[in-house]
Design a protein around this motif. Sequence first.
Motif, PDB file in Angstrom:
ATOM      1  N   HIS A  73       1.137   4.536  -2.510  1.00 49.00           N
ATOM      2  CA  HIS A  73       1.177   5.937  -2.606  1.00 49.00           C
ATOM      3  C   HIS A  73       2.208   6.436  -3.026  1.00 49.00           C
ATOM      4  O   HIS A  73       1.770   7.757  -3.750  1.00 49.00           O
ATOM      5  CB  HIS A  73       1.301   6.232  -0.924  1.00 49.00           C
ATOM      6  N   HIS A  87       0.784  -1.159   0.058  1.00 50.67           N
ATOM      7  CA  HIS A  87      -0.036  -0.014   0.021  1.00 50.67           C
ATOM      8  C   HIS A  87       1.004   1.228   0.028  1.00 50.67           C
ATOM      9  O   HIS A  87       0.579   2.201  -0.568  1.00 50.67           O
ATOM     10  CB  HIS A  87      -0.721   0.015   1.410  1.00 50.67           C
ATOM     11  N   SER A  92       0.394  10.060   6.300  1.00 53.60           N
ATOM     12  CA  SER A  92      -0.978   9.213   6.181  1.00 53.60           C
ATOM     13  C   SER A  92      -1.714   9.064   7.661  1.00 53.60           C
ATOM     14  O   SER A  92      -1.106   9.403   8.615  1.00 53.60           O
ATOM     15  CB  SER A  92      -1.063   8.142   5.158  1.00 53.60           C
ATOM     16  N   ASP A 144      -6.538   7.035   0.134  1.00 51.92           N
ATOM     17  CA  ASP A 144      -6.224   5.836  -0.220  1.00 51.92           C
ATOM     18  C   ASP A 144      -7.056   5.787  -1.346  1.00 51.92           C
ATOM     19  O   ASP A 144      -8.373   5.979  -1.393  1.00 51.92           O
ATOM     20  CB  ASP A 144      -6.801   4.955   0.661  1.00 51.92           C
TER      21      ASP A 144
HETATM   22 ZN    ZN Z   1      -2.945   5.078   2.825  1.00 50.20          ZN
END
Ligand code: ZN
Length: 333
Positions: free
Chosen positions: A111, A107, A131, A299
């Motif tokens: 980003h 993940h 984040s 996200d």
């Molecule tokens: Zn994130």
Amino acid sequence: MILGIESSCDDSSIALIEPNSLKLKFHKKISQELSHSEFGGVVPELAARLHTSALPKLLEYIKTDFSQISAVAVANEPGLSVSLLGGVSMAKALSISLDIPIIGVNHLVGHIYSLFLQNEAIFPILILLVSGGHTLILDVKAHDEIEILASTSDDSFGESFDKVAKMMNLGYPGGQIIEKMASLGDSSRFKFTIPLKHDLRIEYSFSGLKNQVRLAIQRLVEDGNLQDKDIYDVSASFQKIACEHIIDKLEKIFLMRKFDRFGVVGGASANFYLRSLLETLCKKFKREILFSPMEFCSDNAAMIARAAVEKYRQNDFTSYKDLQIRPNLNLKK
Ligand code: ZN
Ligand code: KG4
């Protein structure tokens, strides 16, 4: 095309990308923010249940011939385990039914690729990732060669906004709300101190600042009601110091390291005050600065599908039998 799936926290999202042209053919997201808002933070069990209903709904929106999909990419690390499972389960089901391979995507790497959604990535680049789950300074030498230069020892940058918003009953997620309140306030009214200012370590910490804010709010409540003006001023004073903490440690890295390009990613990179301080920093050090487009800071599955393109080109696939979720941070190959 590559189908991307994101479900690592409280956003369910699906995207389709064409790996040669990098054209984003489809992107949609269903956010769970409202459902978690009354609890002041993400409730994992609720997030898991909502992913299970949102992800199939998103698939229905795709008006494409599924035979054109040649791989399914999914964020399988890091994140909330019960949330990751939603996306990974759907990816496995699609892999079996369409007979296509899976690409597991970190993940956080996703980003980073939010900077290069429609164009080829250029490395090396220094990255600030801010984040709800992470605050990281990363030296990205190549797609799969990432060194962590700094992280947080407690709360993350975005999380501290969420917690300060919760203290004043402003709702969740707190980032945008605090930023809005701060725009109306006086950032010099409360004299919060920059965390770890005289500490030589290049590391972040937001829990001490959070406690300074908590005490200030307590005092205001004891003296009477927390007025709107107080909320604006607390928000502005907190945001200023939280952002200056980011800049303070970054500046040390700018002084120590040679690099040309600097990228800012993650949900909290949408913060305009932080952006303006970072722009000033980069001007001072004559470094090029890159921001993710606003729509793709938080996200989303477009960044997951885009990051998967790199693995797709190297035939770096995983079978549905082997794909696992990895809830913890791990940027090693
Ligand atoms: Zn994130
Ligand atoms: O990247 P993201 O969507 O999810 C994670 O991977 O965690 O980031 C969400 C986080 C939340 O903590 C939210 O409050 C924060 O980013 N955030 C902001 C702003 N917009 C979102 N923080 C500060 N200022 C903002 N404008």
